[in-house]
Design an enzyme around this catalytic site. Sequence first.
Site, PDB file in Angstrom:
ATOM      1  N   ASP A 118       4.668   7.274  89.440  1.00  0.00           N
ATOM      2  CA  ASP A 118       5.305   6.017  89.843  1.00  0.00           C
ATOM      3  C   ASP A 118       6.404   5.668  88.855  1.00  0.00           C
ATOM      4  O   ASP A 118       6.483   6.233  87.759  1.00  0.00           O
ATOM      5  CB  ASP A 118       4.258   4.897  89.943  1.00  0.00           C
ATOM      6  N   GLU A 176       7.473  42.117  87.479  1.00  0.00           N
ATOM      7  CA  GLU A 176       7.363  40.654  87.634  1.00  0.00           C
ATOM      8  C   GLU A 176       7.988  39.933  86.438  1.00  0.00           C
ATOM      9  O   GLU A 176       8.629  38.895  86.590  1.00  0.00           O
ATOM     10  CB  GLU A 176       5.894  40.250  87.758  1.00  0.00           C
TER      11      GLU A 176
END
Length: 726
Positions: free
Chosen positions: A532, A612
């Site tokens: 928030d 990777e």
Amino acid sequence: MIHVDNNIFTLHTRRTTYQCKADGHGVLLHTYYGARVSGGDLSYRIRHADRGFSPNPGEVGRCRTYSLDTLPQEYSTCGVGDYRIPAIAAENADGSQLVDLRFQGYEVRQGKYALEGLPAFFAGGGEAETLVVTLQDSTTRLTVELYYGVFEGYDLICRAARIINRGTQPVRLLRAASLCLDFPQDNLDFITFDGRHTMEREFCRTPLRPGVQSIGSVRGTSSHQHNPFVMLCSPSADEDHGLCFGAALLYSGGFEAAVESSQFREARLVMGVAPHHFCWTLGPGEAFTTPEAALVCSPDGFASMTHCWHRAVRRCLCRDPYEGRRRPVLVNNWEATYFDFNAEKLVGIAREAAALGIELLVMDDGWFGSRDSDFGGLGDWSVNRSKLPGGLEALVPQIQGLGLGFGLWVEPEMVSEDSALYRAHPDWALGAPGRPQTRGRSQLVLDFTRREVRDAVYSAICEVLRSADICYMKWDMNRSLSDVWSAAIPAQRQGEVYHRYVLGLYEMLERFRREFPGLLIEGCSGGGGRFDLGMLYYTPQIWCSDNTDAVDRLRIQYGTSFCYPSCTVGAHVSASPNEQTRRAAPLETRGIVAMGGTFGFELDLGRVDEQEKAVMAKQTADYKKYYRLIAEGDYYRLSSPFGDEGYTAWAHVSPDRTEALVSLVTGPTRAALPFLCLRLRGLDAGKRYRVSGGGSYAGDVLMHAGYPVPPLAGDYQAVQLYLAAE
Ligand code: GLA
């Protein structure tokens, strides 16, 4: 710009106008909010009629056309004739629950008001102005100061209320909203961002229907379930068209956002601290300040509303210790090791990370006390010497020697029963006498309303932070509040505990910020349980969700993007199959999705193969290269993961429109898929762009005719295109 004429208060921003007016009876009416208009008295839009069962205030005598029940108001009252949602409710000393507010005066100030002890948008010199309108109940002398902060350049209007008891008797405040906003018609859609732990902020849009529709939280946190950001918009509004309003509460505790569609098909939005559990006693001379609410109106769709939020949050809310410098790319050991790690393991991760260009190692949960599982240890903020024998004094220089900074995880608001802290101070946990406490994740909540509790936790964590060169702290909070009762507060004031808890949290965060100005604090509450604007004032980034599955993240990050900019959204590349969902997704896709946020890694780099690693090193380099664009560009949603187009796409476009980074992820594959032509947004129609995937196109062509995305075979494939104006 604030213009006052004859008690008509007109707030102009770049593209919007907001107006209220104190009428002849001193009632503060809301007269307009929408696209910018020249001004004048817009109260002509309010019609008066004799409506059955809508009563009339005493002073209007035989007039039956004036009723609070039918008038649009700035701060709705209770018990005196308005039957819609009140912004304020109070019990007076005589037991009556009546509040009647009338205009007393106003003041215009340069700059933006601040709220003591509460987060609020702020402005550098000259960017904002403040209007304060004072209302009073003439019987009890309960006074309300309504604050308006006007940020012209951001189309942002902030509001807060300060309620002061100027009477001689105590008053019990039962409800004190931050915002009340009336709309002349209810032909609106209500958009909320709802979900659950590991699936936060899913976009939900419904038309208003008669009565009250509300979302909120009574958990003591803003919650995973509903976000304190909501929208109202015309039914036809979309990304590029239509009137829409966004309202956000700068608050990290329980809240309510309620919309009422009234009998006359008008709408009212009220937003503030959750009234459930709330009761605040105001003695004579005492004041209560509500958290701040903020509003953005966009006359032309969601995208430009989002841009206003993102710019304002970045520049006028987040206090980022990096101040415009790039924040570090981090690796977090949580999903790599959980509680099972030691110094050697962390150094191993850091060594692998350094080779990939990663800049910060975050040591997550498990480094302190006797914390080998989530059943114990919380509250004992001292290094666990069996895991880290040399302490941080030895570990941190080793990590730094590899070229990485060091950060750590804390959960200051909590205590485990199996901890030295709890054994010493069992009464420091919230809980009512004589009742067994309710545990969440097997832990209890510390009573953060108490100064001595906060002080003890603060000094223990400070000591750790001072013991080594620590540049990052992840502030977690892993349960909802229950058994909310404080031993330090008298019985009749227990209704203040939820809010005082949040004030205590903010006080602590502010103390850390002041004491360690270079420390980057990342907020977290089981991921996005406290995502928030209140937290973002103290912690400029927040771990967006405990769900690191790239495909689920598309939905979570899509919903999050309406109000919150990418630089606030904690997002990491994690292992495949994913730890939460067991879904497999290509590494390229995981990287592109994490680049929609703060970008980092959260997996065991020791188990990653060379191929990777090469991809990860490239992703890290790409993220650094595109950082400005991602962190400061305008965000465009190009396709929704909730739609049926079969892909999700978004773009970051530089404010001068010379560059863009476009990201696209497909859904599960099917045979013979249609070809995809992606229509871009936000480019300069008159410029030509070179696209990294191949070709050069005019901006208007890319926006209207679209870019032919090469066929992508397989599930959840992704592409990222970099566009540069020629
Ligand atoms: C929460 C956080 C995770 C991790 C764990 C540690 O769930 O959201 O990222 O830090 O706690 O216990």
